[in-house]
Design an enzyme around this catalytic site. Structure first.
Site, PDB file in Angstrom:
ATOM      1  N   LYS A  61       0.835  -1.211   0.000  1.00  0.00           N
ATOM      2  CA  LYS A  61       0.000   0.000   0.000  1.00  0.00           C
ATOM      3  C   LYS A  61       0.870   1.262   0.000  1.00  0.00           C
ATOM      4  O   LYS A  61       2.081   1.189   0.220  1.00  0.00           O
ATOM      5  CB  LYS A  61      -0.958  -0.032   1.199  1.00  0.00           C
ATOM      6  CG  LYS A  61      -1.922  -1.220   1.171  1.00  0.00           C
ATOM      7  CD  LYS A  61      -3.008  -1.094   0.100  1.00  0.00           C
ATOM      8  CE  LYS A  61      -3.579  -2.411  -0.363  1.00  0.00           C
ATOM      9  NZ  LYS A  61      -4.604  -3.006   0.454  1.00  0.00           N
TER      10      LYS A  61
HETATM   11  C1  LIG Z   1      -5.662  -3.945   0.733  1.00  0.00           C
HETATM   12  C2  LIG Z   1      -7.128  -3.764   0.730  1.00  0.00           C
HETATM   13  C3  LIG Z   1      -7.960  -4.277   1.740  1.00  0.00           C
HETATM   14  C4  LIG Z   1      -7.466  -5.195   2.834  1.00  0.00           C
HETATM   15  O1  LIG Z   1      -6.366  -4.818   3.497  1.00  0.00           O
HETATM   16  P1  LIG Z   1      -5.389  -5.921   4.200  1.00  0.00           P
HETATM   17  O2  LIG Z   1      -4.507  -5.035   5.013  1.00  0.00           O
HETATM   18  O3  LIG Z   1      -4.689  -6.630   3.114  1.00  0.00           O
HETATM   19  O4  LIG Z   1      -6.226  -6.805   5.035  1.00  0.00           O
HETATM   20  C5  LIG Z   1      -9.304  -3.995   1.699  1.00  0.00           C
HETATM   21  N1  LIG Z   1      -9.845  -3.249   0.713  1.00  0.00           N
HETATM   22  C6  LIG Z   1      -9.099  -2.767  -0.306  1.00  0.00           C
HETATM   23  C7  LIG Z   1      -9.751  -1.963  -1.361  1.00  0.00           C
HETATM   24  C8  LIG Z   1      -7.728  -3.026  -0.337  1.00  0.00           C
HETATM   25  O5  LIG Z   1      -7.000  -2.564  -1.362  1.00  0.00           O
END
Ligand SMILES: *Cc1c(COP(=O)(O)O)cnc(C)c1O
Length: 367
Positions: free
Chosen positions: A180
């Protein structure tokens, strides 16, 4: 290989982790508190609560909103699966609404038709890093008395009418997963202005506990560690510079790819900033090769392109069985068939960007 994602870890993160290790206090403690204070300030909200993933953040936010078995949650089928699984974890029903063809975000025009007397929450996703049409969504939520929750996992630092993602809805969820825009390996945050929601989330992440051996309701162990929070604090300090680099990279791609027939560039609404968690183009019928051939060709040239997402969430068995679709999902299907995301992360060099551009021009020319 130019990879699709790469975390940027500096000496600040490394020495912050060392400090936590030396402190002997590794679990949730002062670093988590520091992260929560800084994150709330960054988003312009009263509270920010840390949990150990974005998925846990969505689960906790839906719980705080009071989602119960039988309730309906309106969301998008064009997202990562972690948007919808937490709805099912609470025994509620996901109701999916088609997306807008230009932004890939939920189409607010189609939301009202999906509302029933069981609807409790609207959970839109700021996909790829561009906030969705918040004022339209908020007016619908207000009109029907629904809780509006942002899935802002891809949109830390993005703005809508000069307001930051995280400060738009009643609650908002972020992910600090390794790929991210800011990260700490695994982690999540929830922002809100409500004391009541914040208290519910504090209990939910810690076994439902309100005091020593006092349990108000079901809960989980969703706590973040101080080791991870130490990384996240340093990453948050760099969020704006990371996002700026992503925006500059996007600008380079926009300029170089605009003239190629059959490629549609990302569209940014005038009242928003896009933080390009993904830089996603469409390979349309006018391009000489199909999207799948394009992906194969660019990978053969050493460039890690990704397809986010190849399938509608509504085509996944356990979601289709428990969920409902409000109308046809034609724009979702079209996006699943046409999108491809290029490397855009801040670790890319000028040469990397040029390599990607040259590769795409080659594919367009020699197909
Ligand atoms: C990454 C993501 C999640 C989940 O996050 P994690 O930290 O991997 O559990 C949920 N929604 C979206 C749109 C994402 O990109």
């Amino acid at each position: 290989m130019i990879s699709i994602a790469m975390p940027m870890i500096g000496n600040e993160e490394i020495s912050a982790v060392n400090d936590v290790l030396r402190s002997g206090m590794l679990a949730q403690g002062p670093k988590v508190a520091e992260l929560e204070k800084a994150f709330a300030e960054y988003c312009g909200t009263k509270h920010a609560l840390a949990v150990n993933s974005g998925t846990a953040a969505i689960h906790a936010a839906l719980f705080a909103a009071g989602v119960q078995p039988g309730d309906e949650v309106i969301t998008t089928p064009f997202s990562f699966i972690a948007t919808i699984n937490p709805i099912l974890m609470l025994g509620a029903t996901p109701v999916v609404v088609d997306i807008d063809s230009k932004t890939y975000n939920i189409d607010p025009q189609k939301i009202e038709a999906a509302i029933t007397n069981k609807t409790k929450v609207i959970l839109p996703v700021h996909l790829y890093g561009q906030p969705c049409d918040w004022s339209e969504i908020q007016s619908i939520a207000d009109k029907y008395g629904l809780v509006a929750i942002e899935d802002a996992c891809q949109a830390v630092g993005a703005t809508y009418a000069d307001k930051k993602a995280g400060g738009l809805g009643d609650l908002a969820c972020f992910s600090l997963y390794a790929t991210k825009n800011i990260m700490c390996g695994e982690g999540g945050m929830i922002t809100t202005n409500s004391d009541e929601y914040a208290d519910a989330i504090r209990r939910f992440r810690q076994h439902g506990m309100s005091g020593p051996y006092q349990y108000e309701h079901i809960g989980y162990n969703y706590r973040l560690t101080d080791l991870q929070a130490a990384i996240a604090v340093e990453q948050l300090n760099k969020a704006d510079s990371f996002n700026k680099k992503r925006q500059e990279n996007a600008e380079s791609f926009n300029n170089a790819l605009a003239s190629i027939e059959g490629i549609e560039l990302p569209f940014v609404e005038p009242d928003r900033t896009h933080v390009y968690h993904q830089y996603t183009i469409r390979i349309t019928d006018k391009f000489p090769v199909s999207r799948d051939e394009f992906v194969q060709a660019i990978r053969e040239k050493g460039i890690g392109a990704g397809v986010y997402y190849p399938k509608s969430l509504y085509s996944i068995k356990h979601i289709a069985e428990s969920g409902r679709s409000a109308g046809e999902l034609l724009e979702t299907e079209r996006a699943c068939a046409q999108v491809v995301s290029l490397p855009i992360h801040p670790m890319l060099s000028k040469e990397d960007i040029d390599t990607v551009i040259t590769a795409i021009k080659d594919i367009a020319r020699n197909a």
